[in-house]
Design an enzyme around this catalytic site. Structure first.
Site, PDB file in Angstrom:
ATOM      1  N   HIS A  13       0.843  -1.221   0.184  1.00  0.00           N
ATOM      2  CA  HIS A  13       0.198  -0.099   0.065  1.00  0.00           C
ATOM      3  C   HIS A  13       0.642   1.341   0.049  1.00  0.00           C
ATOM      4  O   HIS A  13       2.059   1.211   0.161  1.00  0.00           O
ATOM      5  CB  HIS A  13      -1.038   0.083   1.430  1.00  0.00           C
ATOM      6  CG  HIS A  13      -0.162   0.047   2.463  1.00  0.00           C
ATOM      7  ND1 HIS A  13       0.356   1.193   3.004  1.00  0.00           N
ATOM      8  CD2 HIS A  13       0.122  -0.744   3.300  1.00  0.00           C
ATOM      9  CE1 HIS A  13       0.974   1.079   4.261  1.00  0.00           C
ATOM     10  NE2 HIS A  13       0.830  -0.266   4.480  1.00  0.00           N
ATOM     11  N   GLU A  86      -2.556  -7.046   7.353  1.00  0.00           N
ATOM     12  CA  GLU A  86      -1.058  -6.870   8.154  1.00  0.00           C
ATOM     13  C   GLU A  86      -1.142  -7.910   9.335  1.00  0.00           C
ATOM     14  O   GLU A  86      -2.326  -8.132   9.817  1.00  0.00           O
ATOM     15  CB  GLU A  86      -0.833  -5.533   8.530  1.00  0.00           C
ATOM     16  CG  GLU A  86       0.318  -5.189   9.213  1.00  0.00           C
ATOM     17  CD  GLU A  86       1.687  -5.637   8.411  1.00  0.00           C
ATOM     18  OE1 GLU A  86       2.087  -6.817   8.661  1.00  0.00           O
ATOM     19  OE2 GLU A  86       2.305  -4.725   7.603  1.00  0.00           O
TER      20      GLU A  86
END
Length: 238
Positions: A13, A86
């Site tokens: 990202h 994550e």
């Protein structure tokens, strides 16, 4: 055989405010900042002729926003998959590395030394995190034999993918780079994952364009900048 091989284009990202503040994000849902939005658009432009068939993304908004920019450039839609999130860092989330070490010195030591069995209170162990993320990549690759899939995820997730492709142990310090909005390429075949290219940030080659390294997203220690890696041999690493 070629029809059994899946190409994986893996993107971290774009930048967030917590990346800049070196705060552990984990499952905390932080959006892209202005620079991260630009990075996401640049990644999309870089990938529009990649021949991507399908895009999967973590459902956390920093990844989903990056995936949306890539999907717009490629004329595709995004499929959200929580398995690409994550690592969950429990009570560490929102703190900087220095704050963690100061407040929980023993836990901070185990975390920074990459103890596979350790997980912060309320979070995941490194082993569980690795099995979740690499298992997700394997599952998605097997669902698209002979195709090219994009996975948009997080620094720690990319770290696991690199280790799976190169057979580097979970406890080993990291010597490869994982930058915001970097483009990374693997293949998956019946033999497993193989490394094709890593840490491509040429689409961010403007002053101030390249993002922060992966450590600010959650993973720790052994972090060192490295050059773009391109492998011409497409056979999986052994």
């Amino acid at each position: 055989m070629q029809h059994d091989v899946t190409r994986l284009v893996i993107v971290r990202h774009g930048e967030t405010a917590w990346n800049l503040g070196t705060r552990i994000q984990g499952h905390t849902d932080i959006p892209l900042n202005e620079r991260g939005q630009w990075q996401a658009r640049q990644a999309g432009l870089a990938l529009r002729d990649e021949g991507i068939d399908v895009i999967y993304s973590s459902d956390l908004q920093r990844a989903a926003q990056t995936a949306d920019a890539i999907a717009e450039a490629c004329g595709l839609t995004v499929h959200l998959d929580p398995s690409l999130r994550e690592r969950h860092f429990g009570r560490f989330e929102g703190f900087t590395h220095d704050e963690i070490v100061a407040q929980w010195p023993e836990e901070g030591r185990r975390w920074r030394q990459r103890d596979p069995a350790y997980g912060p209170e309320g979070g995941e162990t490194l082993t569980d995190f690795y099995e979740r993320t690499v298992g997700a990549a394997r599952r998605l690759a097997l669902a698209h034999p002979g195709q090219t899939i994009a996975l948009v995820a997080h620094g720690g997730v990319l770290d696991c993918f690199y280790r799976a492709a190169t057979h580097v142990g979970m406890s080993a310090p990291r010597s490869w780079k994982i930058a915001n909005a970097s483009i990374n390429r693997l293949i998956h075949s019946p033999e497993g994952f193989g490394l094709v290219g890593w840490a491509d940030t040429r689409h961010l080659d403007e002053p101030g364009g390249e993002g922060l390294d992966e450590a600010t997203d959650g993973a720790t220690t052994g972090s060192a900048p490295g050059p773009f890696v391109h492998a011409t041999d497409l056979s999986p690493a052994r």
